[in-house]
Design a protein around this motif. Structure first.
Motif, PDB file in Angstrom:
ATOM      1  N   THR A   1     -43.679   0.152  -7.989  1.00  0.00           N
ATOM      2  CA  THR A   1     -43.837  -1.300  -7.933  1.00  0.00           C
ATOM      3  C   THR A   1     -43.187  -1.975  -9.131  1.00  0.00           C
ATOM      4  O   THR A   1     -42.383  -2.902  -8.974  1.00  0.00           O
ATOM      5  CB  THR A   1     -45.330  -1.671  -7.871  1.00  0.00           C
ATOM      6  N   VAL A   2     -43.514  -1.522 -10.337  1.00  0.00           N
ATOM      7  CA  VAL A   2     -42.964  -2.192 -11.519  1.00  0.00           C
ATOM      8  C   VAL A   2     -41.462  -1.961 -11.629  1.00  0.00           C
ATOM      9  O   VAL A   2     -40.723  -2.845 -12.086  1.00  0.00           O
ATOM     10  CB  VAL A   2     -43.683  -1.745 -12.815  1.00  0.00           C
ATOM     11  N   PHE A   3     -40.978  -0.794 -11.195  1.00  0.00           N
ATOM     12  CA  PHE A   3     -39.541  -0.523 -11.257  1.00  0.00           C
ATOM     13  C   PHE A   3     -38.774  -1.469 -10.340  1.00  0.00           C
ATOM     14  O   PHE A   3     -37.772  -2.071 -10.741  1.00  0.00           O
ATOM     15  CB  PHE A   3     -39.257   0.931 -10.872  1.00  0.00           C
ATOM     16  N   LEU A   4     -39.231  -1.606  -9.103  1.00  0.00           N
ATOM     17  CA  LEU A   4     -38.552  -2.490  -8.162  1.00  0.00           C
ATOM     18  C   LEU A   4     -38.598  -3.942  -8.624  1.00  0.00           C
ATOM     19  O   LEU A   4     -37.602  -4.660  -8.549  1.00  0.00           O
ATOM     20  CB  LEU A   4     -39.190  -2.360  -6.777  1.00  0.00           C
ATOM     21  N   LEU A   5     -39.748  -4.364  -9.105  1.00  0.00           N
ATOM     22  CA  LEU A   5     -39.877  -5.751  -9.547  1.00  0.00           C
ATOM     23  C   LEU A   5     -38.991  -6.036 -10.753  1.00  0.00           C
ATOM     24  O   LEU A   5     -38.416  -7.117 -10.872  1.00  0.00           O
ATOM     25  CB  LEU A   5     -41.335  -6.061  -9.889  1.00  0.00           C
ATOM     26  N   ASN A   6     -38.855  -5.058 -11.634  1.00  0.00           N
ATOM     27  CA  ASN A   6     -38.063  -5.269 -12.840  1.00  0.00           C
ATOM     28  C   ASN A   6     -36.568  -5.105 -12.590  1.00  0.00           C
ATOM     29  O   ASN A   6     -35.763  -5.958 -12.988  1.00  0.00           O
ATOM     30  CB  ASN A   6     -38.514  -4.299 -13.932  1.00  0.00           C
TER      31      ASN A   6
ATOM     32  N   LEU B   1     -37.816  -9.386 -12.498  1.00  0.00           N
ATOM     33  CA  LEU B   1     -38.970 -10.048 -13.086  1.00  0.00           C
ATOM     34  C   LEU B   1     -39.174  -9.541 -14.512  1.00  0.00           C
ATOM     35  O   LEU B   1     -38.900  -8.378 -14.818  1.00  0.00           O
ATOM     36  CB  LEU B   1     -40.239  -9.770 -12.270  1.00  0.00           C
ATOM     37  N   SER B   2     -39.652 -10.411 -15.368  1.00  0.00           N
ATOM     38  CA  SER B   2     -39.965 -10.025 -16.740  1.00  0.00           C
ATOM     39  C   SER B   2     -41.253  -9.209 -16.763  1.00  0.00           C
ATOM     40  O   SER B   2     -42.008  -9.179 -15.782  1.00  0.00           O
ATOM     41  CB  SER B   2     -40.142 -11.269 -17.611  1.00  0.00           C
ATOM     42  N   TYR B   3     -41.523  -8.561 -17.894  1.00  0.00           N
ATOM     43  CA  TYR B   3     -42.766  -7.805 -18.031  1.00  0.00           C
ATOM     44  C   TYR B   3     -43.973  -8.725 -17.822  1.00  0.00           C
ATOM     45  O   TYR B   3     -44.957  -8.338 -17.191  1.00  0.00           O
ATOM     46  CB  TYR B   3     -42.855  -7.151 -19.411  1.00  0.00           C
TER      47      TYR B   3
ATOM     48  N   SER C   1     -49.241  -1.909 -20.109  1.00  0.00           N
ATOM     49  CA  SER C   1     -49.291  -1.000 -18.960  1.00  0.00           C
ATOM     50  C   SER C   1     -47.995  -1.073 -18.164  1.00  0.00           C
ATOM     51  O   SER C   1     -47.472  -0.051 -17.712  1.00  0.00           O
ATOM     52  CB  SER C   1     -50.475  -1.343 -18.054  1.00  0.00           C
ATOM     53  N   VAL C   2     -47.477  -2.282 -17.997  1.00  0.00           N
ATOM     54  CA  VAL C   2     -46.209  -2.459 -17.287  1.00  0.00           C
ATOM     55  C   VAL C   2     -45.089  -1.728 -18.023  1.00  0.00           C
ATOM     56  O   VAL C   2     -44.278  -1.022 -17.408  1.00  0.00           O
ATOM     57  CB  VAL C   2     -45.876  -3.955 -17.140  1.00  0.00           C
ATOM     58  N   GLU C   3     -45.028  -1.885 -19.334  1.00  0.00           N
ATOM     59  CA  GLU C   3     -43.997  -1.213 -20.127  1.00  0.00           C
ATOM     60  C   GLU C   3     -44.098   0.301 -19.980  1.00  0.00           C
ATOM     61  O   GLU C   3     -43.086   0.995 -19.824  1.00  0.00           O
ATOM     62  CB  GLU C   3     -44.134  -1.613 -21.596  1.00  0.00           C
TER      63      GLU C   3
ATOM     64  N   LYS D   1     -38.549   5.412 -15.162  1.00  0.00           N
ATOM     65  CA  LYS D   1     -37.175   5.762 -15.539  1.00  0.00           C
ATOM     66  C   LYS D   1     -37.057   7.245 -15.856  1.00  0.00           C
ATOM     67  O   LYS D   1     -36.093   7.906 -15.442  1.00  0.00           O
ATOM     68  CB  LYS D   1     -36.744   4.929 -16.751  1.00  0.00           C
ATOM     69  N   VAL D   2     -38.035   7.770 -16.594  1.00  0.00           N
ATOM     70  CA  VAL D   2     -38.012   9.194 -16.946  1.00  0.00           C
ATOM     71  C   VAL D   2     -38.066  10.048 -15.685  1.00  0.00           C
ATOM     72  O   VAL D   2     -37.305  11.015 -15.532  1.00  0.00           O
ATOM     73  CB  VAL D   2     -39.186   9.542 -17.885  1.00  0.00           C
ATOM     74  N   ASN D   3     -38.958   9.696 -14.766  1.00  0.00           N
ATOM     75  CA  ASN D   3     -39.088  10.468 -13.526  1.00  0.00           C
ATOM     76  C   ASN D   3     -37.826  10.395 -12.680  1.00  0.00           C
ATOM     77  O   ASN D   3     -37.401  11.397 -12.090  1.00  0.00           O
ATOM     78  CB  ASN D   3     -40.284   9.964 -12.718  1.00  0.00           C
ATOM     79  N   LEU D   4     -37.206   9.221 -12.624  1.00  0.00           N
ATOM     80  CA  LEU D   4     -35.972   9.088 -11.851  1.00  0.00           C
ATOM     81  C   LEU D   4     -34.842   9.897 -12.478  1.00  0.00           C
ATOM     82  O   LEU D   4     -34.058  10.537 -11.772  1.00  0.00           O
ATOM     83  CB  LEU D   4     -35.571   7.615 -11.750  1.00  0.00           C
ATOM     84  N   GLN D   5     -34.755   9.870 -13.785  1.00  0.00           N
ATOM     85  CA  GLN D   5     -33.706  10.639 -14.454  1.00  0.00           C
ATOM     86  C   GLN D   5     -33.901  12.135 -14.240  1.00  0.00           C
ATOM     87  O   GLN D   5     -32.930  12.881 -14.089  1.00  0.00           O
ATOM     88  CB  GLN D   5     -33.683  10.301 -15.942  1.00  0.00           C
TER      89      GLN D   5
END
Length: 207
Positions: A157-162, A167-169, A182-184, A191-195
């Motif tokens: 959710t936060v990845f897609l929104l950002n 969207l900002s944090y 928590s968002v950060e 990002k770590v999981n995607l990499q």
């Protein structure tokens, strides 16, 4: 038990009974109760959709879809969560699905730009190599799409929104009801999981 505590307890019980009655009314197909639910939650649902979509007409359409889903699915509603929380989740999920559809063209961006900002030219070159590169890019985007879908829900959710809705944090925190820290943290873990999931492709073509 003091008088004040008794009053508070009775008030909580009344609210609980009221919600239970609303749920029973919805599950029995009572249209009057359904209209009351729409009246009670439509502002919150629209605000949630608007906060994610930033497009009034889209937000209005998705908000309508949310209440259609409420009407259709309420028989499966479990009372281990509040009705408002359940409706809010439907709004989040439908907004996210709409974002994916609306952002379909954005999936064609090189995924390395999500991490290190390299341009398409620096990856593919130009001229005759582009048709083959376009096919490879499409395949990588499919892998990226699958990897994002495999993320835990909160990270996704936060990845897609950002990254896709930009969207900002602060905005993400308001939409999801989480703290900025928590968002950060969720965005970093995403990002770590995607990499990790995409490391072979990322290592070969994006560094």
């Amino acid at each position: 038990m003091g008088f004040r505590c008794l009053i508070i307890k009775l008030h909580v019980q009344i609210l609980r009974v009221t919600e239970e009655e609303i749920i029973r009314g919805l599950q029995s197909g009572d249209e009057k109760v359904f209209r009351e639910v729409v009246d009670r939650y439509q502002t919150q649902v629209f605000r949630t959709c608007m906060g994610m979509l930033h497009h009034r007409e889209d937000a209005e359409d998705i908000a309508q879809e949310v209440f259609v889903e409420v009407y259709r699915s309420v028989k499966n509603f479990r009372t281990d969560s509040k009705l408002s929380t359940w409706i809010y989740r439907i709004a989040i999920n439908k907004s996210l699905n709409h974002l994916r559809k609306r952002s379909r063209s954005r999936w064609l961006q090189p995924f390395e730009m999500l991490f290190n900002g390299k341009s398409e030219e620096s990856v593919y070159g130009s001229g005759e190599s582009m048709p083959h590169a376009a096919l490879e890019k499409k395949q990588r985007m499919q892998k990226l799409h699958a990897a994002i879908d495999a993320l835990p829900e909160r990270q996704k959710t936060v990845f897609l929104l950002n990254k896709f809705e930009e969207l900002s944090y602060q905005e993400i925190a308001e939409v999801t009801g989480q703290t900025i820290s928590s968002v950060e943290s969720l965005l970093h873990r995403a990002k770590v999981n995607l990499q990790k999931k995409l490391w072979n492709c990322y290592k070969k073509e994006c560094l």
